[in-house]
Design a protein around this motif. Structure first.
Motif, short mmCIF file in Angstrom:
data_model
loop_
_atom_site.label_atom_id
_atom_site.label_comp_id
_atom_site.label_asym_id
_atom_site.label_seq_id
_atom_site.Cartn_x
_atom_site.Cartn_y
_atom_site.Cartn_z
N THR A 60 0.81 -1.10 0.09
CA THR A 60 0.03 -0.20 0.05
C THR A 60 0.88 1.14 -0.08
OG1 THR A 60 -0.21 -0.06 2.45
CG2 THR A 60 -2.01 -1.16 1.10
N ASN A 61 0.41 2.51 0.19
CA ASN A 61 1.17 3.55 -0.10
C ASN A 61 2.40 3.59 1.09
OD1 ASN A 61 -0.59 4.75 -1.81
ND2 ASN A 61 -2.00 5.48 -0.37
N SER A 62 3.35 3.32 0.64
CA SER A 62 4.45 3.22 1.26
C SER A 62 5.65 2.88 0.22
CB SER A 62 4.41 2.35 2.47
OG SER A 62 5.60 2.05 3.26
N TRP A 63 6.90 3.03 1.07
CA TRP A 63 8.20 2.68 0.53
C TRP A 63 8.53 1.05 0.59
CZ3 TRP A 63 11.25 5.48 -2.91
CH2 TRP A 63 10.88 6.69 -2.96
N TYR A 64 9.19 0.37 -0.20
CA TYR A 64 9.53 -1.06 -0.31
C TYR A 64 10.57 -1.17 -0.67
CZ TYR A 64 4.63 -1.64 0.92
OH TYR A 64 3.45 -1.68 1.66
N VAL A 65 11.63 -1.96 0.10
CA VAL A 65 12.96 -2.31 -0.45
C VAL A 65 13.23 -3.44 -0.62
CG1 VAL A 65 15.33 -1.76 0.11
CG2 VAL A 65 13.61 -0.03 0.75
N LEU A 66 13.78 -3.94 -1.64
CA LEU A 66 14.36 -5.34 -2.04
C LEU A 66 15.82 -5.25 -1.79
CD1 LEU A 66 13.30 -8.02 -3.00
CD2 LEU A 66 13.70 -7.56 -5.19
N THR A 67 16.11 -6.10 -0.99
CA THR A 67 17.81 -6.14 -0.76
C THR A 67 18.39 -7.50 -1.37
OG1 THR A 67 17.55 -6.96 1.58
CG2 THR A 67 17.69 -4.55 1.10
N SER A 68 17.67 -8.49 -1.54
CA SER A 68 18.21 -9.52 -1.96
C SER A 68 17.17 -10.28 -3.19
CB SER A 68 18.12 -10.85 -1.02
OG SER A 68 17.08 -10.95 -0.31
N ASP A 69 17.23 -11.30 -3.81
CA ASP A 69 16.61 -12.11 -4.69
C ASP A 69 15.35 -12.78 -4.14
OD1 ASP A 69 18.43 -11.51 -6.34
OD2 ASP A 69 19.30 -13.40 -6.47
N VAL A 70 14.26 -12.28 -4.60
CA VAL A 70 12.99 -12.73 -3.99
C VAL A 70 11.90 -13.20 -5.19
CG1 VAL A 70 10.71 -12.16 -2.67
CG2 VAL A 70 12.97 -11.20 -2.17
N GLY A 80 -3.28 1.69 -4.18
CA GLY A 80 -2.78 3.11 -3.70
C GLY A 80 -2.03 3.84 -4.89
N ASP A 81 -2.04 5.22 -4.75
CA ASP A 81 -1.37 6.06 -5.63
C ASP A 81 0.11 6.49 -5.22
OD1 ASP A 81 -2.01 7.82 -3.93
OD2 ASP A 81 -2.98 9.10 -5.04
N ASN A 82 0.59 6.01 -4.24
CA ASN A 82 2.00 6.24 -3.89
C ASN A 82 2.78 4.99 -3.27
OD1 ASN A 82 4.06 8.17 -3.57
ND2 ASN A 82 3.22 8.77 -1.36
N VAL A 83 3.04 3.94 -4.05
CA VAL A 83 3.54 2.73 -3.71
C VAL A 83 5.20 2.84 -4.58
CG1 VAL A 83 3.76 0.37 -3.81
CG2 VAL A 83 1.43 1.50 -3.61
N ASN A 84 5.99 2.81 -3.62
CA ASN A 84 7.47 2.95 -4.35
C ASN A 84 8.28 1.69 -4.08
OD1 ASN A 84 7.34 6.09 -4.80
ND2 ASN A 84 6.57 6.04 -2.65
N LEU A 85 9.05 1.33 -4.89
CA LEU A 85 9.80 0.19 -4.93
C LEU A 85 11.19 0.40 -5.38
CD1 LEU A 85 10.29 -3.01 -4.73
CD2 LEU A 85 9.54 -3.05 -6.93
N LEU A 86 11.97 0.15 -4.32
CA LEU A 86 13.68 0.35 -4.51
C LEU A 86 14.31 -1.09 -4.69
CD1 LEU A 86 14.60 2.98 -1.95
CD2 LEU A 86 14.29 3.24 -4.49
N LEU A 87 14.95 -1.33 -5.66
CA LEU A 87 15.67 -2.40 -5.99
C LEU A 87 17.22 -2.32 -5.53
CD1 LEU A 87 14.17 -3.71 -9.22
CD2 LEU A 87 13.76 -4.66 -6.84
N CYS A 88 17.73 -2.75 -4.58
CA CYS A 88 19.03 -2.61 -4.33
C CYS A 88 19.91 -3.17 -5.14
CB CYS A 88 19.32 -3.05 -2.68
SG CYS A 88 18.58 -2.13 -1.65
#
Length: 96
Positions: A60-70, A80-88
């Motif tokens: 949902t409206n938040s930041w999500y960080v992927l640090t390894s292979d999933v 939501g309109d503000n879902v953010n994904l960061l791929l390390c």
């Protein structure tokens, strides 16, 4: 009677331990993530985020960080309109 009481105390302690290990990873996140945007410009560090693993299937409206292979085998619900994904660096996300 003493043994029954001891068993109850141990059961409560074990239950508390299980609940702690099942808590979302974001509860324990204590360092901000620095990142660059698509244009290569450094952005403000993100301190409030959820570290993704295969158990986090509702975003949902938040930041999500992927640090390894999933690998997600089930559907991931993104709402939501503000879902953010960061791929390390080096991390990959596969959705089947």
């Amino acid at each position: 009677m003493k043994t029954t009481r001891l068993h109850k105390i141990l059961a409560v302690m074990l239950s508390a331990l299980l609940l702690l290990t099942a808590a979302p990873v974001a509860v324990f996140a204590d360092e901000a993530i620095e990142y660059v945007d698509a244009q290569g410009e450094a952005q403000e560090p993100i301190a409030d985020y959820t570290t993704l693993d295969r158990s986090v299937t509702e975003w949902t409206n938040s930041w999500y960080v992927l640090t390894s292979d999933v690998v997600f085998g089930d559907r991931v619900a993104v709402e939501g309109d503000n879902v953010n994904l960061l791929l390390c660096d080096g991390a990959t996300l596969n959705a089947n």
